[in-house]
Enzyme design. Structure first.
Site, PDB file in Angstrom:
ATOM      1  N   GLU A  43       0.871  -1.170   0.000  1.00 55.81           N
ATOM      2  CA  GLU A  43       0.000   0.000   0.000  1.00 55.81           C
ATOM      3  C   GLU A  43       0.916   1.230   0.000  1.00 55.81           C
ATOM      4  O   GLU A  43       1.816   1.320   0.840  1.00 55.81           O
ATOM      5  CB  GLU A  43      -0.869  -0.001   1.266  1.00 55.81           C
ATOM      6  CG  GLU A  43      -1.880   1.118   1.227  1.00 55.81           C
ATOM      7  CD  GLU A  43      -2.723   1.214   2.495  1.00 55.81           C
ATOM      8  OE1 GLU A  43      -2.764   0.256   3.289  1.00 55.81           O
ATOM      9  OE2 GLU A  43      -3.331   2.286   2.667  1.00 55.81           O
ATOM     10  N   ARG A  47       5.446 -12.734   9.667  1.00 55.11           N
ATOM     11  CA  ARG A  47       6.139 -11.511   9.280  1.00 55.11           C
ATOM     12  C   ARG A  47       7.476 -11.417  10.009  1.00 55.11           C
ATOM     13  O   ARG A  47       7.698 -12.076  11.024  1.00 55.11           O
ATOM     14  CB  ARG A  47       5.277 -10.283   9.557  1.00 55.11           C
ATOM     15  CG  ARG A  47       4.922 -10.059  11.020  1.00 55.11           C
ATOM     16  CD  ARG A  47       4.228  -8.705  11.201  1.00 55.11           C
ATOM     17  NE  ARG A  47       3.146  -8.484  10.264  1.00 55.11           N
ATOM     18  CZ  ARG A  47       3.046  -7.389   9.471  1.00 55.11           C
ATOM     19  NH1 ARG A  47       3.943  -6.449   9.516  1.00 55.11           N
ATOM     20  NH2 ARG A  47       2.031  -7.244   8.674  1.00 55.11           N
ATOM     21  N   LYS A  55       4.503   0.726   9.853  1.00 54.16           N
ATOM     22  CA  LYS A  55       4.609   1.961   9.066  1.00 54.16           C
ATOM     23  C   LYS A  55       4.068   3.152   9.851  1.00 54.16           C
ATOM     24  O   LYS A  55       4.548   4.263   9.711  1.00 54.16           O
ATOM     25  CB  LYS A  55       3.849   1.811   7.747  1.00 54.16           C
ATOM     26  CG  LYS A  55       4.660   1.078   6.695  1.00 54.16           C
ATOM     27  CD  LYS A  55       4.034   1.221   5.322  1.00 54.16           C
ATOM     28  CE  LYS A  55       3.008   0.139   5.106  1.00 54.16           C
ATOM     29  NZ  LYS A  55       2.503   0.084   3.723  1.00 54.16           N
TER      30      LYS A  55
HETATM   31  P1  ATP Z   1      -0.158  -1.610   6.681  1.00 52.58           P
HETATM   32  O1  ATP Z   1      -0.450  -1.680   8.129  1.00 52.58           O
HETATM   33  O2  ATP Z   1      -0.013  -0.229   6.160  1.00 52.58           O
HETATM   34  O3  ATP Z   1      -0.986  -2.519   5.812  1.00 52.58           O
HETATM   35  P2  ATP Z   1       1.978  -3.370   5.954  1.00 52.58           P
HETATM   36  O4  ATP Z   1       3.311  -3.419   6.607  1.00 52.58           O
HETATM   37  O5  ATP Z   1       1.115  -4.559   5.934  1.00 52.58           O
HETATM   38  O6  ATP Z   1       1.299  -2.144   6.639  1.00 52.58           O
HETATM   39  P3  ATP Z   1       1.740  -3.284   3.101  1.00 52.58           P
HETATM   40  O7  ATP Z   1       2.110  -2.194   2.200  1.00 52.58           O
HETATM   41  O8  ATP Z   1       0.336  -3.712   3.150  1.00 52.58           O
HETATM   42  O9  ATP Z   1       2.208  -2.826   4.526  1.00 52.58           O
HETATM   43  O10 ATP Z   1       2.691  -4.521   2.865  1.00 52.58           O
HETATM   44  C1  ATP Z   1       2.958  -5.037   1.600  1.00 52.58           C
HETATM   45  C2  ATP Z   1       3.329  -6.483   1.725  1.00 52.58           C
HETATM   46  O11 ATP Z   1       4.462  -6.636   2.577  1.00 52.58           O
HETATM   47  C3  ATP Z   1       2.210  -7.288   2.327  1.00 52.58           C
HETATM   48  O12 ATP Z   1       2.025  -8.437   1.540  1.00 52.58           O
HETATM   49  C4  ATP Z   1       2.688  -7.640   3.698  1.00 52.58           C
HETATM   50  O13 ATP Z   1       2.232  -8.888   4.081  1.00 52.58           O
HETATM   51  C5  ATP Z   1       4.209  -7.622   3.542  1.00 52.58           C
HETATM   52  N1  ATP Z   1       4.847  -7.240   4.802  1.00 52.58           N
HETATM   53  C6  ATP Z   1       4.647  -6.107   5.504  1.00 52.58           C
HETATM   54  N2  ATP Z   1       5.367  -6.115   6.647  1.00 52.58           N
HETATM   55  C7  ATP Z   1       6.044  -7.283   6.666  1.00 52.58           C
HETATM   56  C8  ATP Z   1       6.964  -7.894   7.582  1.00 52.58           C
HETATM   57  N3  ATP Z   1       7.333  -7.299   8.711  1.00 52.58           N
HETATM   58  N4  ATP Z   1       7.456  -9.109   7.263  1.00 52.58           N
HETATM   59  C9  ATP Z   1       7.108  -9.727   6.126  1.00 52.58           C
HETATM   60  N5  ATP Z   1       6.260  -9.207   5.222  1.00 52.58           N
HETATM   61  C10 ATP Z   1       5.716  -8.008   5.484  1.00 52.58           C
END
Ligand code: ATP
Ligand code: MG
Length: 561
Positions: free
Chosen positions: A37, A262, A272
């Site tokens: 996102e 994660r 974020k």
């Molecule tokens: P938000 O709370 O804004 O959704 P987010 O960290 O999930 O935060 P996204 O932009 O939705 O952010 O993440 C993009 C991709 O990265 C998603 O598929 C998510 O699962 C993966 N991702 C985010 N944080 C992690 C992490 N700490 N470890 C592994 N994958 C992650």
């Protein structure tokens, strides 16, 4: 599709894919995606997901899309889109022409919603957000049906069209899926699909004033792109039945969702929301501050894409949450830079040394090895003269027992240069040491013992007349405790900010570094790895970031294992 199974690491996701390929599921296609996102910069946790999704595609001769999940106009910005594109590319991955935006599917999503309304599977609800929350119930109490739940299809269609046309205020109505208010899975208790939000979208402008909710949109995006394996983090496990319900009701193509744990790192916050707070409230100098766990911060700090990819490989993929020791990440960059970074000499806290028996106005060029780990890296010339700088730490007036560096009357080796012996210590009126006097042994040129006599210490130095002044930024951990996001004691993570996470010193580096290009990386002998700052370093004034010191606690842990 051809795969080289022997080179495929075994993790549970690859096992699923191998099984799918054996069964010729999806006609043998492997198609993944990375769906950020655009509401912040990517961090090291995202790198895990990027390496996994793009790595799987590469390994199985499949495809991986880069897709912006841009369904929430209030938090998203073009700046984030650009940074994400740059970061994924820098990590070494490529999506060819498959750069997609969820916002490109808004029309299709709307048509799908109309389809569900027509099938009696979705309805417009006039309850307020608070009421909806109250009606939803809890894990231990059943939900209650909205009084608007049984509106006719015609009325729902009419209201949905008028929602889209902009007739209603923000928050006055939502479109909800009609599933089951008594489901034990809260996600199935008539979740919202559309909300009214009169807001400018970074790509669709003011075309829309209703926006799809994440849970409605995400599965559709994967379906529209014919993703075969929709890999996401564990918190979406409970949402999977909802995604399945939507796609089943629509009769749409059905990707397989697989959840993995994660990445969490010690001494690091990864949300974020928290990173944005650090940026907006000025605790760091932007998203690419070298103390940030963002990809852009790590890049500016001196990390290589290879080291980050190696880290992501080593941590592996699991089904349960855990926290990785940040020492492993630091080990990966040390290991990589040890192989590739040229060695140079730089002095961070200079102490002036006059070599009394060395001729005034003389300058010699001495040979120095560029990288002992890389025989092809060759040698360079380093100037030597009568006045040099050494590290303040490398001299002690009253040396403790195990201190083998310079002290009054003691002889040490200047790396690549000569043996010197300290003869005199000069202090200012406050008793601070300002200068040392030494003599050198001309027969020890190159740092070689002339007669087999041994010196215990070897120290680095630069020639005062030839060295270049440089600003050097010494970083320490941004957060002072291993688990700052743990919130066990209810404290805000910002109360753990390390007040000494940045120290700036003015040092001197050898003249071979004149004009060093932004982001070039070096080992300053005995001090650590340093990288030319990409924002602030200029031809006139070099600025270095310390990537990491030389001490490797992880290597020690590995040895013990
Ligand atoms: P938000 O709370 O804004 O959704 P987010 O960290 O999930 O935060 P996204 O932009 O939705 O952010 O993440 C993009 C991709 O990265 C998603 O598929 C998510 O699962 C993966 N991702 C985010 N944080 C992690 C992490 N700490 N470890 C592994 N994958 C992650
Ligand atoms: Mg997310």
């Amino acid at each position: 599709m051809t795969t080289n199974e022997s080179s495929i690491p075994t993790d549970f996701i690859r096992n699923i894919i191998n099984e799918d390929l054996r069964n010729n599921k999806n006609d043998g296609r492997v198609h993944t995606r990375f769906p950020p996102e655009p509401n912040g910069y990517l961090h090291i946790g995202h790198a895990k997901s990027i390496c996994l999704n793009f790595g799987i595609a590469a390994q199985y001769n499949g495809l991986c899309n880069l897709r912006f999940d841009d369904t929430n106009p209030s938090k998203e910005e073009e700046e984030y889109v650009q940074s994400i594109i740059e970061d994924v590319r820098w990590l070494g991955f490529d999506w060819d022409d498959r750069l997609f935006y969820a916002s490109d599917y808004f029309e299709q999503m709307y048509e799908y919603a109309v389809q569900l309304v027509k099938a009696g599977k979705a309805y417009v609800d006039d309850l307020s957000a608070d009421e909806i929350k109250e009606y939803r119930g809890t894990l231990t109490s059943l939900g209650k049906e909205s009084p608007y739940r049984n509106r006719s299809v015609e009325e729902n269609l009419d209201l949905l069209e008028r929602m889209r046309a902009g007739e209603f205020e923000n928050g006055s109505r939502v479109l909800r899926a009609k599933i089951d208010m008594s489901s034990p899975n809260l996600n199935l208790r008539d979740p919202a699909m559309y909300r009214i939000l009169h807001a400018e979208h970074h790509r669709t402008g003011d075309k829309w004033c209703i926006y799809p909710m994440y849970d409605w949109a995400h599965g559709l995006e994967d379906s529209i792109e014919m993703i075969t394996h929709s890999i996401c983090t564990l918190e979406f496990e409970d949402h999977r039945p909802l995604y399945d319900w939507f796609l089943d009701e629509l009769g749409a193509y059905h990707p397989q969702q697989i959840e993995f744990a994660r990445l969490n790192l010690t001494y690091t916050v990864m949300s974020k929301r928290k990173l944005l707070q650090l940026v907006e409230e000025g605790y760091v100098n932007g998203w690419d501050d070298p103390r940030m766990p963002t990809i852009s911060g790590l890049r500016r700090r001196g990390y290589t894409p290879e080291s980050i990819r190696t880290f992501c490989e080593r941590i592996g993929i699991a089904k349960t949450d855990s926290t990785i020791d940040i020492a492993l990440l630091e080990h990966c960059i040390r290991e990589d830079l040890n192989k590739r970074a040229p060695r140079v000499m730089g002095v961070l806290r200079p102490l002036r040394v006059v070599i009394d028996n060395y001729p005034e106005n003389e300058k010699e060029e001495l040979d120095a090895i560029n990288n002992p780990e890389d025989p092809d890296a060759g040698i360079r010339k380093v100037p030597f003269s009568r006045v040099i700088y050494i590290e303040q730490d490398d001299f002690r007036e009253d040396p403790p027992k195990k201190f083998f560096r310079l002290a009054p009357g003691r002889e040490v080796r200047l790396r690549y240069a000569y043996f010197i012996t300290c003869t005199d210590v000069v202090k200012d009126e406050h008793g601070e040491i300002v200068e040392l006097h030494c003599t050198y042994d001309p027969a020890s040129r190159g740092g070689n013992s002339p007669d087999g006599r041994k010196v215990k210490g070897t120290i680095h130095w630069v020639s005062a007349d030839h060295a270049i002044e440089a600003e050097v930024r010494l970083y320490d951990r941004l957060l002072a405790v291993a688990n700052p996001a743990g919130d066990e004691n209810g404290k805000d993570f910002k109360s753990y900010l390390n007040p000494d996470s940045l120290e700036t010193v003015t040092g001197y580096v050898e003249p071979s570094l004149a004009g060093a290009a932004p982001l070039s990386r070096y080992q300053f002998e005995r001090l650590g790895y340093f990288c030319v700052d990409s924002q602030d370093s200029t031809k006139e004034k070099l600025v270095f970031n310390r990537t990491i010191t030389l001490r490797d606690s992880w290597a020690k842990i590995e040895q013990k294992l």
